[in-house]
Design a protein around this motif. Sequence first.
Motif, PDB file in Angstrom:
ATOM      1  N   SER B  51     -35.681  52.963 -27.630  1.00 57.88           N
ATOM      2  CA  SER B  51     -35.304  54.205 -28.326  1.00 57.88           C
ATOM      3  C   SER B  51     -33.821  54.517 -28.156  1.00 57.88           C
ATOM      4  O   SER B  51     -33.435  55.639 -27.787  1.00 57.88           O
ATOM      5  N   GLU B  52     -33.006  53.507 -28.407  1.00 58.07           N
ATOM      6  CA  GLU B  52     -31.538  53.611 -28.437  1.00 58.07           C
ATOM      7  C   GLU B  52     -30.905  53.833 -27.057  1.00 58.07           C
ATOM      8  O   GLU B  52     -29.695  54.077 -26.977  1.00 58.07           O
ATOM      9  N   THR B  53     -31.691  53.745 -26.005  1.00 53.13           N
ATOM     10  CA  THR B  53     -31.182  53.953 -24.652  1.00 53.13           C
ATOM     11  C   THR B  53     -31.313  52.665 -23.838  1.00 53.13           C
ATOM     12  O   THR B  53     -32.351  51.999 -23.907  1.00 53.13           O
ATOM     13  N   GLN B  54     -30.272  52.349 -23.097  1.00 49.10           N
ATOM     14  CA  GLN B  54     -30.361  51.194 -22.219  1.00 49.10           C
ATOM     15  C   GLN B  54     -31.246  51.561 -21.038  1.00 49.10           C
ATOM     16  O   GLN B  54     -30.929  52.462 -20.252  1.00 49.10           O
ATOM     17  N   ARG B  55     -32.313  50.822 -20.888  1.00 52.69           N
ATOM     18  CA  ARG B  55     -33.300  51.153 -19.872  1.00 52.69           C
ATOM     19  C   ARG B  55     -33.104  50.335 -18.597  1.00 52.69           C
ATOM     20  O   ARG B  55     -33.389  50.791 -17.495  1.00 52.69           O
ATOM     21  N   ASN B  56     -32.658  49.102 -18.773  1.00 57.73           N
ATOM     22  CA  ASN B  56     -32.425  48.214 -17.642  1.00 57.73           C
ATOM     23  C   ASN B  56     -31.240  47.328 -17.955  1.00 57.73           C
ATOM     24  O   ASN B  56     -30.991  47.011 -19.119  1.00 57.73           O
ATOM     25  N   LYS B  57     -30.560  46.920 -16.910  1.00 56.17           N
ATOM     26  CA  LYS B  57     -29.424  46.016 -17.080  1.00 56.17           C
ATOM     27  C   LYS B  57     -29.483  44.961 -15.995  1.00 56.17           C
ATOM     28  O   LYS B  57     -29.737  45.261 -14.831  1.00 56.17           O
ATOM     29  N   GLY B  58     -29.240  43.731 -16.395  1.00 55.85           N
ATOM     30  CA  GLY B  58     -29.210  42.634 -15.447  1.00 55.85           C
ATOM     31  C   GLY B  58     -27.860  42.532 -14.768  1.00 55.85           C
ATOM     32  O   GLY B  58     -26.957  43.341 -14.990  1.00 55.85           O
ATOM     33  N   ASN B  59     -27.721  41.501 -13.962  1.00 57.26           N
ATOM     34  CA  ASN B  59     -26.518  41.331 -13.156  1.00 57.26           C
ATOM     35  C   ASN B  59     -25.473  40.501 -13.898  1.00 57.26           C
ATOM     36  O   ASN B  59     -25.228  39.341 -13.567  1.00 57.26           O
ATOM     37  N   PHE B  60     -24.887  41.085 -14.896  1.00 61.64           N
ATOM     38  CA  PHE B  60     -23.853  40.424 -15.684  1.00 61.64           C
ATOM     39  C   PHE B  60     -22.598  41.295 -15.691  1.00 61.64           C
ATOM     40  O   PHE B  60     -22.685  42.515 -15.563  1.00 61.64           O
ATOM     41  N   PRO B  61     -21.425  40.665 -15.874  1.00 60.35           N
ATOM     42  CA  PRO B  61     -20.186  41.467 -15.888  1.00 60.35           C
ATOM     43  C   PRO B  61     -20.138  42.412 -17.077  1.00 60.35           C
ATOM     44  O   PRO B  61     -20.878  42.270 -18.050  1.00 60.35           O
ATOM     45  N   GLY B  62     -19.196  43.360 -16.992  1.00 57.14           N
ATOM     46  CA  GLY B  62     -19.059  44.375 -18.025  1.00 57.14           C
ATOM     47  C   GLY B  62     -18.648  43.836 -19.385  1.00 57.14           C
ATOM     48  O   GLY B  62     -18.706  44.553 -20.388  1.00 57.14           O
ATOM     49  N   ARG B  63     -18.248  42.551 -19.428  1.00 56.78           N
ATOM     50  CA  ARG B  63     -17.894  41.940 -20.726  1.00 56.78           C
ATOM     51  C   ARG B  63     -19.135  41.856 -21.640  1.00 56.78           C
ATOM     52  O   ARG B  63     -19.000  41.711 -22.852  1.00 56.78           O
ATOM     53  N   PHE B  64     -20.284  41.924 -21.040  1.00 56.15           N
ATOM     54  CA  PHE B  64     -21.532  41.884 -21.799  1.00 56.15           C
ATOM     55  C   PHE B  64     -22.001  43.324 -22.039  1.00 56.15           C
ATOM     56  O   PHE B  64     -22.179  44.094 -21.084  1.00 56.15           O
ATOM     57  N   SER B  65     -22.177  43.663 -23.285  1.00 53.95           N
ATOM     58  CA  SER B  65     -22.636  45.008 -23.615  1.00 53.95           C
ATOM     59  C   SER B  65     -23.613  44.939 -24.777  1.00 53.95           C
ATOM     60  O   SER B  65     -23.714  43.905 -25.453  1.00 53.95           O
ATOM     61  N   GLY B  66     -24.295  46.015 -24.986  1.00 54.80           N
ATOM     62  CA  GLY B  66     -25.253  46.023 -26.083  1.00 54.80           C
ATOM     63  C   GLY B  66     -25.478  47.427 -26.575  1.00 54.80           C
ATOM     64  O   GLY B  66     -24.950  48.411 -26.026  1.00 54.80           O
ATOM     65  N   ARG B  67     -26.234  47.507 -27.646  1.00 52.05           N
ATOM     66  CA  ARG B  67     -26.642  48.806 -28.150  1.00 52.05           C
ATOM     67  C   ARG B  67     -27.869  48.632 -29.035  1.00 52.05           C
ATOM     68  O   ARG B  67     -28.169  47.516 -29.483  1.00 52.05           O
ATOM     69  N   GLN B  68     -28.538  49.745 -29.271  1.00 50.28           N
ATOM     70  CA  GLN B  68     -29.700  49.725 -30.155  1.00 50.28           C
ATOM     71  C   GLN B  68     -29.548  50.861 -31.154  1.00 50.28           C
ATOM     72  O   GLN B  68     -29.125  51.967 -30.808  1.00 50.28           O
ATOM     73  N   PHE B  69     -29.911  50.567 -32.381  1.00 56.84           N
ATOM     74  CA  PHE B  69     -29.780  51.537 -33.453  1.00 56.84           C
ATOM     75  C   PHE B  69     -31.104  52.272 -33.667  1.00 56.84           C
ATOM     76  O   PHE B  69     -32.141  51.897 -33.118  1.00 56.84           O
ATOM     77  N   SER B  70     -31.040  53.293 -34.511  1.00 55.61           N
ATOM     78  CA  SER B  70     -32.228  54.135 -34.725  1.00 55.61           C
ATOM     79  C   SER B  70     -33.373  53.362 -35.373  1.00 55.61           C
ATOM     80  O   SER B  70     -34.534  53.741 -35.246  1.00 55.61           O
ATOM     81  N   ASN B  71     -33.070  52.257 -36.044  1.00 55.95           N
ATOM     82  CA  ASN B  71     -34.142  51.446 -36.650  1.00 55.95           C
ATOM     83  C   ASN B  71     -34.635  50.361 -35.690  1.00 55.95           C
ATOM     84  O   ASN B  71     -35.345  49.448 -36.096  1.00 55.95           O
ATOM     85  N   SER B  72     -34.233  50.465 -34.434  1.00 57.29           N
ATOM     86  CA  SER B  72     -34.613  49.561 -33.334  1.00 57.29           C
ATOM     87  C   SER B  72     -33.858  48.245 -33.327  1.00 57.29           C
ATOM     88  O   SER B  72     -33.988  47.487 -32.369  1.00 57.29           O
ATOM     89  N   ARG B  73     -33.105  47.952 -34.370  1.00 59.53           N
ATOM     90  CA  ARG B  73     -32.272  46.736 -34.333  1.00 59.53           C
ATOM     91  C   ARG B  73     -31.273  46.853 -33.185  1.00 59.53           C
ATOM     92  O   ARG B  73     -30.825  47.943 -32.831  1.00 59.53           O
ATOM     93  N   SER B  74     -30.966  45.705 -32.613  1.00 63.58           N
ATOM     94  CA  SER B  74     -30.064  45.708 -31.462  1.00 63.58           C
ATOM     95  C   SER B  74     -28.946  44.699 -31.666  1.00 63.58           C
ATOM     96  O   SER B  74     -29.110  43.685 -32.363  1.00 63.58           O
ATOM     97  N   GLU B  75     -27.828  44.985 -31.087  1.00 62.82           N
ATOM     98  CA  GLU B  75     -26.709  44.045 -31.052  1.00 62.82           C
ATOM     99  C   GLU B  75     -26.255  43.882 -29.605  1.00 62.82           C
ATOM    100  O   GLU B  75     -26.346  44.823 -28.811  1.00 62.82           O
ATOM    101  N   MET B  76     -25.795  42.688 -29.294  1.00 65.18           N
ATOM    102  CA  MET B  76     -25.113  42.511 -28.023  1.00 65.18           C
ATOM    103  C   MET B  76     -23.726  41.941 -28.290  1.00 65.18           C
ATOM    104  O   MET B  76     -23.515  41.193 -29.256  1.00 65.18           O
ATOM    105  N   ASN B  77     -22.796  42.325 -27.472  1.00 64.09           N
ATOM    106  CA  ASN B  77     -21.405  41.933 -27.638  1.00 64.09           C
ATOM    107  C   ASN B  77     -20.914  41.289 -26.352  1.00 64.09           C
ATOM    108  O   ASN B  77     -21.236  41.757 -25.245  1.00 64.09           O
ATOM    109  N   VAL B  78     -20.183  40.212 -26.501  1.00 69.23           N
ATOM    110  CA  VAL B  78     -19.530  39.592 -25.348  1.00 69.23           C
ATOM    111  C   VAL B  78     -18.049  39.551 -25.660  1.00 69.23           C
ATOM    112  O   VAL B  78     -17.639  38.966 -26.677  1.00 69.23           O
ATOM    113  N   SER B  79     -17.253  40.167 -24.830  1.00 69.89           N
ATOM    114  CA  SER B  79     -15.804  40.184 -25.049  1.00 69.89           C
ATOM    115  C   SER B  79     -15.131  39.165 -24.136  1.00 69.89           C
ATOM    116  O   SER B  79     -15.725  38.710 -23.142  1.00 69.89           O
ATOM    117  N   THR B  80     -13.939  38.807 -24.480  1.00 70.29           N
ATOM    118  CA  THR B  80     -13.126  37.866 -23.694  1.00 70.29           C
ATOM    119  C   THR B  80     -13.976  36.672 -23.252  1.00 70.29           C
ATOM    120  O   THR B  80     -14.209  36.430 -22.058  1.00 70.29           O
TER     121      THR B  80
END
Lengths: 112, 114
Positions: B51-80
């Motif tokens: 429901s658009e909220t990050q519920r759990n996060k694994g042990n990865f650096p901050g370069r890894f991020s994600g989000r979820q939209f209202s239609n439940s689709r999700s994206e993850m982003n890796v920078s650098t």
Amino acid sequence: GIQVEQSPPDLILQEGANSTLRCNFSDSVNNLQWFHQNPWGQLINLFYIPSGTKQNGRLSATTVATERYSLLYISSSQTTDSGVYFCAVSIYGNSGNTPLVFGKGTRLSVIA
Amino acid sequence: KAGVTQTPRYLIKTRGQQVTLSCSPISGHRSVSWYQQTPGQGLQFLFEYFSETQRNKGNFPGRFSGRQFSNSRSEMNVSTLELGDSALYLCASSLTAGAFYGYTFGSGTRLTVV
């Protein structure tokens, strides 16, 4: 965190042979799933089996939750059964169910 | 019903770039989880959204991020991006938060960093 150990790590079978794959886990679980990963990387859900026994065709699985292990049986193996089999578990944590934790997998090769 | 859809299937990026991966869950599923699979580390949990909220996060650096939209689709982003980020990224959807009713996985996005 919870530990998941699978054995054997590798298994080579002649077509038609039977096999048993084992998954041991270190804590009480409320979810256990077996997956098959095909050569293209897709993880196919085989069984959702936190306890008890289930069968689906040539595959069956048994989880003995009190003894913290699960077994996956493959009978009359076929070349299409080749791939990696993963066991994954989840426990009930402080904020509800935890994400699935995967074992390292058993790589199965079935030879014609 | 349609399964879990991940796009793109394959991606080649250069070190230092960033990348966005997409996951559309099974219709009606409100939880999306992301996993990274490498030969050395196996399948490792990245994050879980419900429901658009990050519920759990694994042990990865901050370069890894994600989000979820209202239609439940999700994206993850890796920078650098780093060479070690080369992996198969798998998305799983489930009916509810947590893995109580089990996961269904997508076909994955294979990322190669050169």
